[in-house]
Scaffold this active site. Structure first.
Site, mmCIF file in Angstrom:
data_model
loop_
_atom_site.group_PDB
_atom_site.id
_atom_site.type_symbol
_atom_site.label_atom_id
_atom_site.label_comp_id
_atom_site.label_asym_id
_atom_site.label_seq_id
_atom_site.Cartn_x
_atom_site.Cartn_y
_atom_site.Cartn_z
ATOM 1 N N SER A 1 0.704 -1.290 0.006
ATOM 2 C CA SER A 1 0.032 0.067 0.147
ATOM 3 C C SER A 1 0.831 1.269 -0.041
ATOM 4 O O SER A 1 1.865 1.416 0.955
ATOM 5 C CB SER A 1 -0.838 -0.175 1.179
ATOM 6 O OG SER A 1 -1.219 1.369 1.240
ATOM 7 N N ASP B 1 -5.069 2.750 -2.440
ATOM 8 C CA ASP B 1 -6.243 2.829 -1.625
ATOM 9 C C ASP B 1 -6.723 4.109 -1.942
ATOM 10 O O ASP B 1 -6.475 5.176 -1.692
ATOM 11 C CB ASP B 1 -5.607 3.143 0.005
ATOM 12 C CG ASP B 1 -5.344 1.819 0.382
ATOM 13 O OD1 ASP B 1 -6.163 0.614 0.563
ATOM 14 O OD2 ASP B 1 -4.161 1.363 1.201
ATOM 15 N N HIS C 1 -8.024 -0.618 -4.519
ATOM 16 C CA HIS C 1 -8.885 -0.896 -3.241
ATOM 17 C C HIS C 1 -10.079 0.333 -3.052
ATOM 18 O O HIS C 1 -9.246 1.166 -2.891
ATOM 19 C CB HIS C 1 -8.246 -1.137 -1.990
ATOM 20 C CG HIS C 1 -8.983 -1.229 -0.923
ATOM 21 N ND1 HIS C 1 -8.623 -1.183 0.461
ATOM 22 C CD2 HIS C 1 -10.427 -1.600 -0.811
ATOM 23 C CE1 HIS C 1 -9.401 -1.516 1.245
ATOM 24 N NE2 HIS C 1 -10.756 -1.707 0.677
ATOM 25 N N GLY D 1 -4.032 4.142 7.691
ATOM 26 C CA GLY D 1 -3.121 3.151 7.594
ATOM 27 C C GLY D 1 -2.434 3.086 9.075
ATOM 28 O O GLY D 1 -2.895 3.980 9.876
ATOM 29 N N ASP E 1 -6.157 -7.063 4.620
ATOM 30 C CA ASP E 1 -5.534 -5.335 4.604
ATOM 31 C C ASP E 1 -5.789 -4.892 5.863
ATOM 32 O O ASP E 1 -6.880 -4.870 6.093
ATOM 33 C CB ASP E 1 -6.333 -4.955 3.346
ATOM 34 C CG ASP E 1 -5.920 -3.723 3.141
ATOM 35 O OD1 ASP E 1 -4.958 -3.119 3.470
ATOM 36 O OD2 ASP E 1 -6.515 -2.670 2.469
ATOM 37 N N GLY F 1 -2.968 -3.630 8.974
ATOM 38 C CA GLY F 1 -2.102 -4.149 10.301
ATOM 39 C C GLY F 1 -1.294 -5.230 10.102
ATOM 40 O O GLY F 1 -1.045 -6.171 10.964
ATOM 41 N N GLY G 1 1.416 -1.867 4.380
ATOM 42 C CA GLY G 1 1.649 -0.221 4.087
ATOM 43 C C GLY G 1 2.751 -0.111 4.772
ATOM 44 O O GLY G 1 4.047 -0.023 4.465
HETATM 45 C C1 DX5 Z 1 -6.637 0.754 5.363
HETATM 46 C C2 DX5 Z 1 -6.288 0.610 3.708
HETATM 47 C C3 DX5 Z 1 -5.029 -0.351 3.974
HETATM 48 C C4 DX5 Z 1 -4.079 0.209 4.971
HETATM 49 C C5 DX5 Z 1 -2.733 -0.540 4.880
HETATM 50 O O1 DX5 Z 1 -8.097 1.683 4.909
HETATM 51 O O2 DX5 Z 1 -7.157 -0.083 3.043
HETATM 52 O O3 DX5 Z 1 -4.740 -0.612 2.806
HETATM 53 O O4 DX5 Z 1 -3.641 1.488 4.657
HETATM 54 O O5 DX5 Z 1 -1.805 -0.021 5.798
HETATM 55 P P1 DX5 Z 1 -1.248 -0.662 6.986
HETATM 56 O O6 DX5 Z 1 -0.265 -1.970 6.310
HETATM 57 O O7 DX5 Z 1 -0.458 0.305 7.487
HETATM 58 O O8 DX5 Z 1 -2.319 -1.136 7.910
HETATM 59 ZN ZN ZN Z 2 -6.405 -1.158 1.279
#
Ligand code: DX5
Ligand code: ZN
Length: 219
Positions: free
Chosen positions: A7, A34, A67, A148, A179, A181, A201
């Site tokens: 991401s 995203d 997404h 994120g 997707d 964490g 991400g």
């Molecule tokens: C949340 C997004 C994810 C997220 C992933 O709404 O869809 O793609 O940003 O980021 P991390 O890996 O930091 O959770």
């Molecule tokens: Zn996402």
């Protein structure tokens, strides 16, 4: 073997080329885009993600995994299809009824993209079973969509297991993407439960070495 979809939500401005080319060299399998509209979720990343995805299309050969966290799914499909992503995923919760879900599936196919349906943590997995024969991927949100850097909701591991068992029993070929964490601590749990595409991400973008973290998340 699982695949990694990075991401780029938290990518810093001014570092785009370096980050994108660095991720490509480090063998991310997809770029995860995203798209947020300020309505389905609070944040609005719509124009920025249109800009980033057309930039990626120009400088990279890697597939994009879009997404959509938006209310107006139809408009977003039409706009993001122009960057020729490999996958377009929309939220089941953004559709007013099941008929609309089928319409969105067909619209994405008309654009020659693979189709994903995503569900939020509070939506039961059983609600989308009837669509599985028509789609390529189910994206299980392991955090509330919107930002994120959140902590993976550990109850979602069971949701992944339930879906994995269902598709195995019914012999349906659908990829399971997770997707939110995902990091070195949570990746083994979701993989073991049956996920085969992991979105990450923060874990990747904040790592010292993209190549090392991507390899570690995969293995
Ligand atoms: C949340 C997004 C994810 C997220 C992933 O709404 O869809 O793609 O940003 O980021 P991390 O890996 O930091 O959770
Ligand atoms: Zn996402």
């Amino acid at each position: 073997m699982v695949e990694i979809s990075t991401s780029i939500l938290s990518m810093k401005e001014g570092e785009e080329a370096e980050v994108i080319l660095g991720l490509e060299a480090s063998k991310t399998d997809y770029f995860h885009i995203d798209v947020m509209d300020g309505k389905f979720v609070e944040k609005n990343t719509y124009d920025k993600m249109l800009k980033y995805s057309s930039y990626i299309k120009r400088i990279s050969n890697l597939p994009m995994d879009v997404h959509l966290m938006v209310e107006d799914v139809e408009k977003a499909i039409d706009e993001f299809a122009s960057v020729e992503p490999n996958i377009i995923t929309f939220h089941y919760e953004a559709c007013k009824d099941k008929k609309e879900v089928m319409q969105m599936i067909n619209l994405i196919k008309e654009h020659h993209c693979r189709v994903g349906i995503s569900i939020k943590p509070n939506t039961n997995i059983e609600e989308i079973y009837e669509f599985l024969p028509y789609i390529h991927l189910c994206l299980i949100m392991t955090v509330e969509p919107g930002k994120g850097g959140q902590t993976l909701l550990i109850d979602m591991v069971n949701k992944i297991k339930t879906l994995k068992k269902y598709i195995t029993d019914k012999k349906i070929e659908v990829e399971i993407e997770v997707d939110g964490g995902v990091n070195l601590n949570t990746a083994p749990k979701v993989k073991e439960a049956g996920a085969n595409i992991l979105v990450a991400g923060t874990a990747i973008l904040l790592a010292k070495d993209y190549k090392v973290i991507i390899e570690e998340l995969k293995n």
